[in-house]
Design a protein around this motif. Structure first.
Motif, PDB file in Angstrom:
ATOM      1  N   ALA A 121      36.502  42.847  48.334  1.00  0.00           N
ATOM      2  CA  ALA A 121      37.462  43.744  48.109  1.00  0.00           C
ATOM      3  C   ALA A 121      38.345  44.010  49.283  1.00  0.00           C
ATOM      4  O   ALA A 121      39.766  44.205  49.000  1.00  0.00           O
ATOM      5  N   GLY A 122      37.797  43.872  50.543  1.00  0.00           N
ATOM      6  CA  GLY A 122      38.375  44.510  51.771  1.00  0.00           C
ATOM      7  C   GLY A 122      39.712  43.394  51.729  1.00  0.00           C
ATOM      8  O   GLY A 122      40.988  44.146  52.037  1.00  0.00           O
ATOM      9  N   PRO A 123      39.522  42.022  51.876  1.00  0.00           N
ATOM     10  CA  PRO A 123      40.571  41.189  51.968  1.00  0.00           C
ATOM     11  C   PRO A 123      41.596  41.279  50.811  1.00  0.00           C
ATOM     12  O   PRO A 123      43.011  40.984  51.196  1.00  0.00           O
ATOM     13  N   LEU A 138      39.669  51.948  46.839  1.00  0.00           N
ATOM     14  CA  LEU A 138      41.005  52.392  46.585  1.00  0.00           C
ATOM     15  C   LEU A 138      42.135  51.168  46.988  1.00  0.00           C
ATOM     16  O   LEU A 138      42.050  50.747  48.098  1.00  0.00           O
ATOM     17  N   GLY A 139      42.928  50.910  45.998  1.00  0.00           N
ATOM     18  CA  GLY A 139      44.042  49.819  46.254  1.00  0.00           C
ATOM     19  C   GLY A 139      44.946  50.379  47.241  1.00  0.00           C
ATOM     20  O   GLY A 139      45.556  51.660  46.841  1.00  0.00           O
ATOM     21  N   PHE A 179      42.426  42.598  39.045  1.00  0.00           N
ATOM     22  CA  PHE A 179      41.377  42.830  40.300  1.00  0.00           C
ATOM     23  C   PHE A 179      39.771  42.425  40.017  1.00  0.00           C
ATOM     24  O   PHE A 179      39.267  41.671  40.745  1.00  0.00           O
ATOM     25  N   TYR A 180      39.519  42.626  38.815  1.00  0.00           N
ATOM     26  CA  TYR A 180      38.166  42.188  38.504  1.00  0.00           C
ATOM     27  C   TYR A 180      38.014  40.891  38.186  1.00  0.00           C
ATOM     28  O   TYR A 180      37.016  40.111  38.821  1.00  0.00           O
ATOM     29  N   LYS A 181      38.992  40.061  37.828  1.00  0.00           N
ATOM     30  CA  LYS A 181      38.995  38.673  37.525  1.00  0.00           C
ATOM     31  C   LYS A 181      38.771  37.971  39.033  1.00  0.00           C
ATOM     32  O   LYS A 181      38.147  37.180  39.376  1.00  0.00           O
ATOM     33  N   ASN A 182      39.813  38.409  39.925  1.00  0.00           N
ATOM     34  CA  ASN A 182      39.764  37.871  41.232  1.00  0.00           C
ATOM     35  C   ASN A 182      38.497  38.254  42.051  1.00  0.00           C
ATOM     36  O   ASN A 182      37.724  37.458  42.834  1.00  0.00           O
ATOM     37  N   LEU A 183      37.931  39.420  41.858  1.00  0.00           N
ATOM     38  CA  LEU A 183      36.604  39.898  42.410  1.00  0.00           C
ATOM     39  C   LEU A 183      35.409  38.826  41.993  1.00  0.00           C
ATOM     40  O   LEU A 183      34.659  38.411  43.051  1.00  0.00           O
TER      41      LEU A 183
END
Lengths: 191, 205
Positions: A121-123, A138-139, A179-183
């Motif tokens: 998530a950080g990057p 938090l985005g 976001f979920y997909k990328n994660l």
């Protein structure tokens, strides 16, 4: 450097006395006869608080305060995550509140899961706050509906199986899906 | 507990009388029942031309999925449909939602949940029933778990809950279990029900 001076230096580093007076003030020589004679007679206890930087906290592998294991989830809690058993969604939809909740299971140890989510998530531009096995992501970038706050929690289903729940209560649903997909692409080895 | 209102809010009684009746039988106020009626009308209008919610309609409303048979929506529908006539009318809707109100008794919520999970309606929650429901939720979320893992989830929970060690969970053991693990009944409370008029101000004219 003497022992008392060294102690003063440590106390100064903790911000309790000024660096300039370290060595002269002999802070832990609290007895009158100690101060008079310039010697330490009895030991003095003192607590120094030091705030770990984020970097050192991340690499800290020792035990942390609080719960050591994630909250367990029993069979019925697992079953109740089903859409058919969550009538709250009826009202949320009517209010135009599009909540999103997804979950996945993993056989990885819980603390590893947490570390990997954080690392992924950080990057992606998310600020990560951890509290035992709950995390608030938090985005940073302002999305279509403001920042995207995602909460995630790791539950133990069996000693070798964990459930990771991710949800958002506000913010853009499409952004969350992306976001979920990328994660999960980045977390392929633990899902 | 029977439902004494007529199937349609029209009919022999006036709408006002029906709302008062529901108000007197539930935690909801007049205004809240009005809001629920608006919601009910909106829900039925997208799934049927009658003033009732059918099983297919209910499943569609909750899951947007009409293809897969969902055991959980079936169970929920079954409990809402108190008269067992394959349809949820407004009265049944309000009486059931009453149980989900934050101020409703824990006992009522526990009983409702017990009946939900007693899929074969034997008066006990049995391991096969729990296993069936776990498989159902896994299918819904497209999660894959081996049978042995599912079995261990079931047996771990039964170890906790089945204190009399007779291979099934009766109502007493269930009430005991949920008292020790309150999050088990988390889905039995809908916070929105507490302040409906404020949440849906446009529903009141």
């Amino acid at each position: 450097m003497s022992k008392s001076t060294l102690t003063d230096s440590l106390v100064a580093a903790a911000g309790i006395i000024a660096q300039e007076v370290a060595g002269d003030v002999r802070m832990t020589d609290t007895r009158a006869d100690e101060a008079e004679r310039g010697i330490t007679i009895k030991s003095t206890g003192i607590s120094l608080y030091y705030e770990m930087t984020n970097a050192s906290l991340k690499s800290f592998t020792g035990a942390r305060d609080g719960n050591e294991t994630p909250v367990t989830m029993n069979a019925f809690e697992l079953i109740s995550t089903s859409k058919g058993l969550n009538l709250g969604s009826l009202f949320e939809k009517q209010m135009g509140l599009v909540k999103r909740k997804t979950q996945f299971t993993s056989k990885c140890p819980a603390n590893e899961i947490v570390t990997k989510i954080e690392a992924a998530a950080g990057p992606m531009g998310f600020d990560v706050k951890k509290n035992n096995y709950k995390m608030k992501l938090l985005g940073e970038k302002s999305g279509r509906k403001g920042q995207l706050p995602v909460t995630t929690e790791v539950f133990q289903v069996t000693p070798s199986l964990y459930m990771v729940e991710m949800k958002k209560s506000r913010g853009d649903a499409l952004e969350f899906d992306k976001f979920y997909k990328n994660l999960t692409t980045g977390l392929k080895d633990i899902v | 507990m029977g439902c004494v209102c007529s199937k349609h809010l029209g009919g022999k009684r006036t709408r006002h009388e029906n709302i008062s009746l529901l108000t007197s039988q539930t935690i909801f106020s007049d205004a809240e029942v009005e809001v629920l009626h608006e919601l009910f009308t909106k829900l039925t209008s997208c799934v049927s031309s009658d003033n009732v919610i059918t099983k297919e309609g209910f499943q569609f409303i909750l899951t947007k999925d009409t293809k897969r048979r969902s055991l959980s929506t079936e169970r929920m529908f079954g409990l809402f449909d108190m008269r067992n006539d394959e349809a949820i009318d407004f009265g049944e809707f309000v009486h059931s939602l009453n149980i989900f109100h934050p101020n409703s008794a824990q006992r009522q919520k526990a009983l409702f949940a017990f009946r939900l999970y007693d899929t074969r309606q034997t008066g006990f929650i049995e391991p096969e029933e729990v296993k069936e429901m776990i498989i159902d939720v896994l299918e819904e979320s497209e999660l894959m778990l081996t049978e042995s893992i599912i079995d261990s989830i079931v047996s771990k929970t039964f170890e906790e809950a089945d204190r009399k060690k007779d291979g099934k969970i009766d109502l007493e053991e269930w009430e005991n279990f949920v008292a020790r693990h309150p999050l088990t009944l988390k889905n039995m409370t809908i916070p929105f029900l507490k302040d409906l008029p404020r949440t849906f101000p446009s529903y009141l004219q």
